[in-house]
Every structure is written in C-alpha cells, then in structure tokens.
Design a protein around this motif. Sequence first.
Motif, mmCIF file in Angstrom:
data_model
loop_
_atom_site.group_PDB
_atom_site.id
_atom_site.type_symbol
_atom_site.label_atom_id
_atom_site.label_comp_id
_atom_site.label_asym_id
_atom_site.label_seq_id
_atom_site.Cartn_x
_atom_site.Cartn_y
_atom_site.Cartn_z
ATOM 1 N N LYS A 86 38.598 31.428 26.935
ATOM 2 C CA LYS A 86 38.235 30.304 26.073
ATOM 3 C C LYS A 86 39.367 29.298 26.133
ATOM 4 O O LYS A 86 40.529 29.659 25.945
ATOM 5 C CB LYS A 86 38.057 30.756 24.617
ATOM 6 N N LEU A 87 39.039 28.057 26.384
ATOM 7 C CA LEU A 87 39.994 26.957 26.304
ATOM 8 C C LEU A 87 39.900 26.423 24.882
ATOM 9 O O LEU A 87 38.835 25.967 24.455
ATOM 10 C CB LEU A 87 39.649 25.872 27.320
ATOM 11 N N ILE A 88 40.994 26.521 24.139
ATOM 12 C CA ILE A 88 40.990 26.223 22.708
ATOM 13 C C ILE A 88 41.951 25.085 22.408
ATOM 14 O O ILE A 88 43.081 25.063 22.907
ATOM 15 C CB ILE A 88 41.379 27.480 21.899
ATOM 16 N N GLN A 89 41.495 24.144 21.577
ATOM 17 C CA GLN A 89 42.379 23.096 21.082
ATOM 18 C C GLN A 89 42.248 23.024 19.568
ATOM 19 O O GLN A 89 41.275 23.508 19.005
ATOM 20 C CB GLN A 89 42.084 21.755 21.734
ATOM 21 N N ASN A 90 43.218 22.445 18.925
ATOM 22 C CA ASN A 90 43.253 22.333 17.463
ATOM 23 C C ASN A 90 43.131 23.692 16.785
ATOM 24 O O ASN A 90 42.563 23.804 15.708
ATOM 25 C CB ASN A 90 42.157 21.384 16.959
ATOM 26 N N ASN A 91 43.641 24.739 17.434
ATOM 27 C CA ASN A 91 43.666 26.114 16.921
ATOM 28 C C ASN A 91 42.311 26.722 16.594
ATOM 29 O O ASN A 91 42.245 27.814 16.062
ATOM 30 C CB ASN A 91 44.574 26.224 15.692
ATOM 31 N N SER A 92 41.207 26.038 16.880
ATOM 32 C CA SER A 92 39.921 26.651 16.583
ATOM 33 C C SER A 92 38.774 26.121 17.434
ATOM 34 O O SER A 92 37.804 26.840 17.647
ATOM 35 C CB SER A 92 39.569 26.457 15.108
#
Length: 103
Positions: A86-92
């Motif tokens: 999973k490519l995750i941004q903004n911690n969620s």
Amino acid sequence: YGDLTEMPQGTGINQINKPNQLNLTVYPNPFNNSTTFIIKVNLTDRSSYISIFDIAGREVNSIFIGDKREVTFNRGQLESGMYFYKLIQNNSEIVVAGKLIIY
C-alpha cells in the motif's frame, strides 16, 4: 452443493485500484532479490511510505518515500510467496495498493 450468488461488476480488490494502477509501477514483479517501485502520482505528503504486508495481513516492511520517484525494495529475509503493498500518504490515505510475488 450451494446457491450461485451473482455479484455486480466492479466488486473486488482489483477493481478498487483500477484508476490508480498507472500511478505506480512495480518492476519486476514477480521478483527474486529486489524490485523497484516507480511512483508517478504527485504525493502531497513528504512522509509518504509504502507498507508491505504478508498474506495474513501483518506488516513485514515499510519503505519511506519522501520526495523520491523511485525506491528499491530488497526482500531481505522474506520467504517466497505473495505479499501486498500500500502506498500511503497523510498517515492513512491509501493512494495505490497491489500485490507482490517473491519467488
């Protein structure tokens, strides 16, 4: 032995990520020692990362991205098998998700 259940088109994990598939390339996949993630999506968070999960859903690795457009993932001690990323941004927010195969 059972009833047939017909599902509408568009259900399943492959359909969820279809619009974003071109935003991230994993090459080679399947791989033996290492693979490269090529990030084509504009990330708004410099603390973005890629999480790698085993088939049981346990996180087995995390790769910091920052402002890079290409990161290499080395299998290390991971056994052969199927994994998920999973490519995750903004911690969620999950930007892209997919499968990895290690042989």
